[in-house]
Design an enzyme around this catalytic site. Structure first.
Site, short mmCIF file in Angstrom:
data_model
loop_
_atom_site.label_atom_id
_atom_site.label_comp_id
_atom_site.label_asym_id
_atom_site.label_seq_id
_atom_site.Cartn_x
_atom_site.Cartn_y
_atom_site.Cartn_z
N ASP A 328 -46.45 -40.14 -188.21
CA ASP A 328 -47.34 -39.74 -187.12
C ASP A 328 -48.18 -38.55 -187.60
O ASP A 328 -47.94 -37.97 -188.67
CB ASP A 328 -46.50 -39.40 -185.87
CG ASP A 328 -47.30 -39.55 -184.59
OD1 ASP A 328 -46.70 -39.82 -183.54
OD2 ASP A 328 -48.54 -39.42 -184.64
N GLU A 519 -49.69 -37.57 -174.31
CA GLU A 519 -48.60 -36.95 -175.07
C GLU A 519 -47.94 -35.81 -174.28
O GLU A 519 -47.90 -35.83 -173.05
CB GLU A 519 -49.11 -36.52 -176.44
CG GLU A 519 -49.68 -37.68 -177.25
CD GLU A 519 -49.88 -37.36 -178.72
OE1 GLU A 519 -50.88 -37.79 -179.29
OE2 GLU A 519 -49.02 -36.68 -179.31
#
Ligand code: GLC
Length: 633
Positions: A328, A519
């Site tokens: 990521d 997020e």
């Protein structure tokens, strides 16, 4: 035997008898003297081996490196000099103007620099098409996964993913960081809406998204309407303990999953087994989060980017994942130790490609030094590069490295939007419907209140044109819920704050909900986020539902909100989730053009303190249980 093995054997068999299996485009016979890796008649495995044998260490390490487009845009020669394997658009990282043609020109421009390298290895271009090609203005924007989970319709999820692949590939990117197969266990998590739900069996059923993106077998990947998929974030990202995030100001995102091996396999791992063994997913993105074993005495939390047991022993060896792992965004930076330790630890744990948005040169230099010092085996590098090259050959990038723009005219088409509209309708969950309030009648005089009735940005949520999303109706085309209502009823008054007079109406429709986030920015407790209703939403319900005889409330949000006190004042209550660009789909069920059929993909808490609350819990007492949803004819 997985499908693609069979295809490879078939290819080899036919190659041996002299009749090559036609690729997705016209079969061409490679000119004499062609290097084997450039001969598309050969099995992928053979092409990979030939190319790998020709590569220098610098070229191999370059293939393992992904940079953000912004870091090379003003000096694209770096793509060649660093021999980069991949570029990405982070959330909202789009060309200007943000049009399909500009996207394709941008990606092809980068590709031309990759093809200027010694071995002419094309780049992979990755983008977060998590609910349609959300970064592109004009794309069809589907409901976020939480709404798709409510449809209980895996075939529709596959169809939506195929449209997403078509609209994405036509603009250049051949790789998407989707679908998230996270299992959301605590709605205080800012990424809860990226999940298909809290039940791993539901999430596993929805991995049809992988097939929609990639096609039914490996040979489909070379088609102009398919992309490489990425299941993420491996694993347990939705199962972290609230308050255990040690990153930035997040509270649960990127936290610690405290679990036993048995429970981890049942809850967090299950969707990955399906994605790999049934759908042959081409890439997996490990999570920022950590896992701490409760069945191993003294176990400390280990970041997934550094978790050799889970990345290599379990995912690659036991489950049989033969694609590649993509880290990521800067995720290895959250592994303890200096940068060299972070790089070494992650690559030795099994990471294959590294998303290093703005420090690609430093990464390349560091990994090269670690190999030269013998702290990373060359065999590990060769394994990683082989996995990456396999994807590039299967995508047909060596034969057709530039964008095939054939389908560019289908982007945001009426046909695509019709599928999204159907998905919106099927995602609506009817949680209360006293006196058969719904469906509404066109003759009824309607009073509509609430900002979220007429806000495309709010109904689309995060990962839409920008990373965090944005309120308002100017960022991208679509229809709001109010516009949908106005097409069905003759007498509609809209007052976002319910300040208009309320006398003389048959039904009040109050639309409550959230503003966009993405997020950990959306974690409850961060930036004022809560599961509780805003004061404005409470006031609208109070005013409209006390003044007008019949009252319908719609919740446009990424997650279950606390409505326990307000529910008794309503006659009907609908969870709309984040429907995306096609607000008409909400009106379709409100007015009975389609039946309500959606079912809750998560348990609905009575109060924030009940989280985490999930089906199967002891003393399970939600406001609405997992799987609940009323229907209409
Ligand atoms: C983000 C997200 C991930 C996304 C990646 C690239 O931080 O965690 O889901 O694919 O970066 O945008």
């Amino acid at each position: 035997m997985r499908r693609h093995h069979f295809a490879a054997l078939l290819l080899l068999a036919t190659a041996l008898v002299g009749t090559a299996v036609p690729a997705s485009s016209a079969t061409t016979t490679a000119p004499a003297g062609t290097r084997p890796y450039l001969d598309q008649r050969l099995p992928v495995k053979q092409r990979v081996a030939d190319l790998l044998a020709r590569m220098t260490l610098a070229e191999k390490v370059g293939q393992m490196t992904q940079a953000e487009r912004g870091s090379v845009d003003n000096d694209q020669g770096r793509i060649t000099n660093l021999a980069l394997g991949s570029l990405l658009s982070g959330g909202g990282s789009a060309p200007s103007p943000n049009t399909p043609e500009a996207w394709a020109d941008m990606v092809d421009g980068y590709q031309s620099h990759a093809l200027a390298t010694r071995l002419r290895i094309p780049i992979l271009y990755g983008v977060d098409s998590v609910h349609g090609h959300g970064n592109l203005v004009g794309a069809t924007v589907f409901p976020h996964n939480i709404g798709m989970g409510a449809t209980r319709d895996p075939a529709l999820v596959r169809r939506a993913a195929h449209i997403t692949a078509t609209e994405t590939r036509a603009t250049g990117p051949q790789w998407v960081f989707a679908p998230c197969v996270c299992v959301t266990r605590d709605e205080r998590w800012g990424r809860s809406y990226e999940s298909f739900g809290e039940d791993p069996r539901l999430v596993s059923r929805m991995t049809t998204a992988v097939e929609g993106l990639q096609g039914g077998n490996t040979r489909d990947l070379a088609r102009n309407d398919r992309v490489l998929a990425t299941v993420k974030h491996f694993a347990g990202d939705g199962d972290t303990v609230y308050g255990t995030s040690t990153t930035g100001d997040y509270i649960i995102d990127r936290g610690i999953t405290r679990t036993s091996h048995k429970r981890f396999a049942e809850i967090d791992l299950a969707p990955y087994v399906t994605a790999v063994q049934v759908h042959d997913v081409g890439s997996v993105m490990p999570s920022y989060s950590s896992v701490q074993w409760t069945d191993v005495p003294g176990s400390e939390p280990i970041r997934m980017s550094a978790h050799k047991e889970l990345l290599t022993d379990v995912l690659k060896q036991k489950i049989g994942f033969d694609g590649f792992l993509i880290s990521d965004w800067d995720a290895i930076g959250e592994i303890p130790g200096d940068f060299a330790t972070q790089v070494r630890t992650s690559v030795n744990a099994g990471m294959d490609m590294f998303m290093q948005p703005y420090n690609a040169p430093q990464f390349i230099q560091t990994l090269t030094a670690e190999v030269q010092a013998g702290r990373v085996e060359l065999s590990r590098i060769d394994d990683a590069v082989s996995r990456i090259l396999k994807a590039k050959f299967e995508l047909g990038l060596f034969e057709r490295p530039y964008t095939d723009r054939t389908n560019i005219g289908t982007i945001g088409s009426a046909a695509h939007r019709a599928v999204a509209r159907r998905a919106v309708a099927e995602s609506q969950v009817l949680l209360k419907n006293d006196h058969k309030t719904l469906p509404l009648k066109p003759s009824q005089r309607l009073y509509v209140a609430g900002v979220n009735a007429d806000d495309l940005g709010n109904q689309a949520g995060g990962w839409t044109v920008t990373w965090q999303g944005q309120s308002g109706n100017t960022a991208f085309p679509g229809t709001t819920i109010l516009q949908g209502i106005r097409k069905n009823a003759r007498n509609v008054t809209y007052s976002s704050d319910a300040s208009a007079a309320t006398a003389g109406y048959d039904v009040g429709v109050v639309v409550i909900g959230e503003t966009p986030y993405a997020e950990g920015v959306g974690d409850v407790g961060v930036g004022g986020h809560t599961l509780n209703l805003s004061a404005a939403d409470k006031a609208n319900i109070d005013r409209v539902c006390s003044a007008i005889r019949t009252c319908v409330v719609l919740d446009v949000a990424g997650r279950t909100q606390i409505v326990t006190d307000q529910l008794p004042r309503t006659d009907a209550f609908v969870m709309s989730w984040l429907p995306g660009s096609e607000g008409d789909g909400v009106a379709d069920v409100l007015f009975g053009k389609r039946p309500f059929s959606g079912k809750l993909p998560v348990s609905w808490p009575r109060g924030e303190a009940q989280e985490p609350i999930n089906v199967g819990d002891r003393d399970y007492d939600p406001l609405f249980p997992y799987g609940y949803g009323l229907t209409t004819p």
